[in-house]
Scaffold this active site. Sequence first.
Site, PDB file in Angstrom:
ATOM      1  N   ASP A  10       0.866  -1.170   0.000  1.00 27.03           N
ATOM      2  CA  ASP A  10       0.000   0.000   0.000  1.00 27.03           C
ATOM      3  C   ASP A  10       0.908   1.228   0.000  1.00 27.03           C
ATOM      4  OD1 ASP A  10      -2.271   1.761   0.552  1.00 27.03           O
ATOM      5  OD2 ASP A  10      -1.353   1.935   2.553  1.00 27.03           O
ATOM      6  N   ASP A  12      -0.129   5.242   0.820  1.00 27.58           N
ATOM      7  CA  ASP A  12      -0.298   6.239   1.894  1.00 27.58           C
ATOM      8  C   ASP A  12      -0.521   5.551   3.248  1.00 27.58           C
ATOM      9  OD1 ASP A  12      -0.267   8.784   2.881  1.00 27.58           O
ATOM     10  OD2 ASP A  12      -2.033   9.484   1.816  1.00 27.58           O
TER      11      ASP A  12
END
Lengths: 255, 255
Positions: A10, A12
Amino acid sequence: MRKYHAWCFDLDGTVYRGEEPIPETVSFIQKLREQGAGVFFVTNNSALTPESQAEKLAKMGIEADPDEIMTSSVATAAHLLKVHGSVKVMMIGEEGLRKALETAGHTVVRQHPQAVVVGIDRSITYGKLADASLAVSAGASFIATNSDKAYPTEQGLVPGNGAFAGLIELATGVSPYYIGKPSVPMLEALAERHGLDRKDMVMVGDNYETDITAGIRFGIDTIHVDTGVTRTEDLAHYGEQPTYALKTLGDWKVN
Amino acid sequence: MRKYHAWCFDLDGTVYRGEEPIPETVSFIQKLREQGAGVFFVTNNSALTPESQAEKLAKMGIEADPDEIMTSSVATAAHLLKVHGSVKVMMIGEEGLRKALETAGHTVVRQHPQAVVVGIDRSITYGKLADASLAVSAGASFIATNSDKAYPTEQGLVPGNGAFAGLIELATGVSPYYIGKPSVPMLEALAERHGLDRKDMVMVGDNYETDITAGIRFGIDTIHVDTGVTRTEDLAHYGEQPTYALKTLGDWKVN
């Protein structure tokens, strides 16, 4: 700890927070690169193109090929192509979504679309929302890049794409098909594109309800890091646990 | 059929459809005026001021004093005054809402509001929705003029204020307090302003879920007309029935 050949990160909250890199993740990814492991990025952010994401990562010391970056916009365009072929699509969204749709061969139109695609659009207008609602009510497929109801900024939480897709759902009574995490189309598209085997893959993320859930649903191992949304101590509230839960990737031990 | 002294009419679907007057209602209201009965109008439309609504009615042959027209904006401003006194309010909405708030003595501000008021705003921007979400998350009271999720136009159903309030609810996790029908504050404000007694009042409307429900909740008699949203044959799906159900007000018999 297991050896994986395809690491899916992932962005952020995992690789960076806003514009700030998370140093443990950055140096971990640099080590993976040295070892020749596969490194991929999986983001619900529909606004940026893979190219602009790659530039952002490069500034943080992470080399990434745009092909290794799966955005919810790219996965949305791929999903449409798979299910409907090239279509006329009405779009609410920014540059990343427009590029993804056009690159995949779809035509962005302003009326009579076969599909309505909704991604975050910071230039939203009443007219766009009305046109999208009318098209969805008229029977166009309704697809949302991701279901995040809010996202963090320096000021606090502001409305995310899930809130806008929710508005159209309230107005029309039609539920959207969501592409981003916790749904699996992004991991699916990445696995197909790079010929990855589920048993070699691991999903790394800070958010149980999107990253970890997507990994679990896709049937791959997961690593939770305590650098973003879900706190380690709150993992116990959830049913199925991630394969590993770490404070940061600095705690990853190579056997 | 009973004699009422205070007739409360919904507007769209009851007195007119868009720009088209409904002739049976217009001549019925003219008769009520001749007989000296009280005639009032109760509309969820937050965009127009009572003055502009009165002008619209005048063009259709209905005389109305702006004081006799209760809009969800006017009731919102009155509610705020009653509960909080004069407040600094952040507003999403059009002219009718701004005028109502300012007339009631509130101050429309762009930051640090005590209350966030949301009405339909066809000039909505992402910034307005983000600011409202941040203020609601920071603890400002969250009030929506009305909960209509969609409203009809010539093109079809387009998003209504309930869908925008719903977006902010999705983004913040905070539910708004709704003023318009089916809630009762508009009827309450009208009764207070004109010293009306519930037993003398009747609510006339086409929409069971807003007009008739508001009347029932307020504890007054109700008349359903089959000139808008709810069809007469569908009334059976609902629990409590309106006091009278007519095709049009042409069917009203004076005893």
